[in-house]
Design a protein around this motif. Structure first.
Motif, mmCIF file in Angstrom:
data_model
loop_
_atom_site.group_PDB
_atom_site.id
_atom_site.type_symbol
_atom_site.label_atom_id
_atom_site.label_comp_id
_atom_site.label_asym_id
_atom_site.label_seq_id
_atom_site.Cartn_x
_atom_site.Cartn_y
_atom_site.Cartn_z
ATOM 1 N N GLY A 54 0.975 -1.446 0.268
ATOM 2 C CA GLY A 54 -0.114 0.215 -0.132
ATOM 3 C C GLY A 54 0.751 1.157 0.117
ATOM 4 O O GLY A 54 0.252 2.185 -0.600
ATOM 5 N N GLY B 201 -4.042 2.442 7.066
ATOM 6 C CA GLY B 201 -4.385 1.311 6.721
ATOM 7 C C GLY B 201 -3.216 0.365 7.712
ATOM 8 O O GLY B 201 -3.900 -0.850 7.712
ATOM 9 N N ALA C 145 -3.462 -3.962 2.551
ATOM 10 C CA ALA C 145 -2.787 -3.171 1.100
ATOM 11 C C ALA C 145 -3.574 -2.408 0.882
ATOM 12 O O ALA C 145 -3.334 -0.661 0.956
ATOM 13 C CB ALA C 145 -2.330 -4.170 0.162
ATOM 14 N N VAL C 146 -5.312 -2.241 0.386
ATOM 15 C CA VAL C 146 -5.919 -1.610 -0.873
ATOM 16 C C VAL C 146 -5.819 -0.084 0.767
ATOM 17 O O VAL C 146 -5.963 0.794 0.564
ATOM 18 C CB VAL C 146 -7.676 -2.010 -0.427
ATOM 19 C CG1 VAL C 146 -9.053 -1.480 -1.010
ATOM 20 C CG2 VAL C 146 -7.039 -3.928 -1.609
ATOM 21 N N THR C 147 -6.469 -1.075 2.645
ATOM 22 C CA THR C 147 -6.711 0.463 2.601
ATOM 23 C C THR C 147 -6.003 1.274 3.207
ATOM 24 O O THR C 147 -5.535 2.677 3.187
ATOM 25 C CB THR C 147 -6.852 -0.188 4.107
ATOM 26 O OG1 THR C 147 -7.834 -1.289 4.447
ATOM 27 C CG2 THR C 147 -7.701 0.999 5.265
ATOM 28 N N THR C 148 -4.112 1.157 3.209
ATOM 29 C CA THR C 148 -3.361 1.911 3.696
ATOM 30 C C THR C 148 -3.328 2.863 1.673
ATOM 31 O O THR C 148 -3.012 3.588 1.861
ATOM 32 C CB THR C 148 -1.874 0.665 3.267
ATOM 33 O OG1 THR C 148 -2.230 0.242 4.653
ATOM 34 C CG2 THR C 148 -1.084 2.064 2.995
ATOM 35 N N GLY C 149 -3.902 1.486 0.755
ATOM 36 C CA GLY C 149 -3.476 2.500 -0.768
ATOM 37 C C GLY C 149 -4.430 3.834 -0.520
ATOM 38 O O GLY C 149 -3.683 4.898 -1.581
#
Length: 471
Positions: free
Chosen positions: A143, A451, A440-444
């Protein structure tokens, strides 16, 4: 028995000189990622690395017994750059208050992170950090790399990155990003993802010359290992690519974004020892002014508690890089290390970063590996690197005409392969895969801080609460 090399000052000086030369393009590029002028990466790099070299593991010369890695290096990294920019709302802050105030803000944040690191070392966080789940670390890394890509790509494909951002804001991609941010106010990363999505799907909007420089440099840096002599140290390909782009910029009067003028440090700046016989020309910030920067009011909803918590999370995430580097050297070379001491070293170097006007710093894997490869035998190598950066500043104007497209290529070449094919995430199995993807998605699309927290919560929910329910 430790496999670390015996102290050799000559090898340290040679290794330090190689590191100083090969890291210059990264210093500029990561400063751009933070959100301010690239030259600031050069003018502020020396102080935190010097502090790091003095505070981290060292060689006990009388017994030749190692108490820490001789190769560990630190500095602003792609991770610390994107985290600082996201936590502080870099672009919006610069637009509202100007770059000079943003520099003060970033420097103040470094001080808070440094203080948090030292406090956390004394309460035992150094040992706890080694227990962060692999799935969370893997997803978090991906991310953050996506965030690095979204920061670097605009200057690679367009003469000026702001062109892309302005175009996307009035497009369908911008509308989607706005809707997501309205629904999830913390989703600051979604704007960058929208920029990338637009750029990739609209190649006709690219500016030809910067795009050509960007692709040429990216391909050269990524493929150079297959044709450059093996005896060249890592990072040589980066120097060659940026040098070629700089020569092109000079002789063909390149009109796109460049590093620009690099101010020199005033003759009365810095501090001295021995009644002025030894002078260290580091331009220090006004610490009293930094402590009065309204960072909580402008970036953390007026809450000092939220500022402290965010700084602590930043410090903890930062330290994971050091854990990975030190653990690798311990595994490969049997070099023991102390988590509390290295966390204190992280704190000291971040305090120095704040005092010197730098963004937060952390352990740098690439620079640490270069130190090992070039034969460093002690922390004298990174201290010598820091001193070269400090004393060679008057000659750094040679980088002024370097195209930002080339610097973007340096950054993108380091992350694009893992973003396109996240092998470590795909290798996760079962619930760990779910945790990795969620992190990964939340961090990105939100921020590194959010994230990481979400990743830990998802791991806890799946692996702790679910097990209790079964029991």
């Amino acid at each position: 028995m430790s496999a670390a090399p015996k102290f050799n000052p000559i090898r340290d000086v040679i290794s330090g000189a190689i590191m100083a030369a090969t890291s210059v393009p990264q210093l500029i590029a990561y400063a751009e990622t933070v959100g301010y002028a690239g030259y600031r990466g050069l003018t502020t790099a020396g102080a935190p690395l010097l502090a790091w070299g003095l505070a981290t593991g060292r060689n006990e010369l009388d017994s030749v017994a190692w108490t820490g890695s001789p190769w560990m290096n630190s500095g602003v990294t792609s991770l610390t750059a994107v985290m600082a920019k996201t936590d502080l709302g870099g672009e919006a802050y610069v637009a509202k208050y100007g770059e000079d105030e943003y520099v003060d803000l970033v420097s103040a944040y470094s001080l808070y992170i440094g203080a948090a690191s030292i406090v956390m070392a004394f309460v035992g966080f150094g040992t706890l950090a080694q227990k962060v789940p692999t799935a969370v670390k893997t997803g978090f890394k991906w991310g953050c790399e996506l965030g690095v890509l979204t920061s670097a790509l605009p200057n690679g494909l367009y003469s000026f990155g702001s062109t892309l951002k302005a175009t996307v804001a009035t497009s369908g991609f911008g509308d989607v990003a706005k809707s997501v941010k309205d629904a999830v106010p913390g989703a600051s990363g979604v704007t960058g993802v929208a920029n990338i999505a637009y750029a990739v799907t609209h190649p006709q909007s690219w500016d030809v010359v910067p795009a050509a420089i960007f692709f040429a440099c990216t391909i050269f840096v990524m493929k150079s290992k297959s044709f450059l002599p093996k005896w060249l140290p890592p990072g040589t390909e980066v120097v060659m690519a940026t040098a070629a782009a700089t020569v092109f910029s000079i002789y063909y009067e390149y009109e796109g974004g460049m590093v620009g003028e690099i101010p020199t440090v005033g003759s009365d700046s810095g501090f001295s020892f021995g009644n002025g016989m030894v002078k260290v020309p580091i331009e220090l910030m006004d610490l009293k002014k930094l402590l009065n920067v309204p960072i909580a009011e402008r970036c953390f909803d007026g809450s000092m508690v939220k500022l402290f918590i965010t700084a602590a999370i930043f410090s903890g995430v930062n330290f994971l890089s050091i854990v990975a580097i030190a653990s690798g050297f311990e595994s490969d070379n049997n070099v023991p290390w102390s988590a509390p001491r290295e966390l204190i070293a992280q704190g000291v170097s971040n305090l120095a970063a704040g005092a010197g006007g730098s963004a937060p710093v952390s352990g740098s894997m690439s620079r640490s590996l270069i130190s090992r490869m070039t034969g460093a035998s002690s922390q004298l190598a990174c201290i010598f690197t820091a001193l070269l950066w400090i004393y060679m500043m008057p000659y750094m104007s040679i980088m002024s005409p370097t195209p930002k497209a080339a610097l973007s290529a340096v950054i993108v070449s380091a992350v694009v392969k893992n973003i396109a094919m996240p092998k470590k995430i795909l290798a996760l199995q079962g619930s760990n895969f779910t945790v990795g993807v969620a992190t990964a998605v939340t961090t990105g699309i939100t921020s590194p801080t959010i994230g990481f927290a979400v990743g830990c919560l998802v791991y806890f929910a799946i692996n702790v609460l679910a097990h209790k329910k079964v029991a």
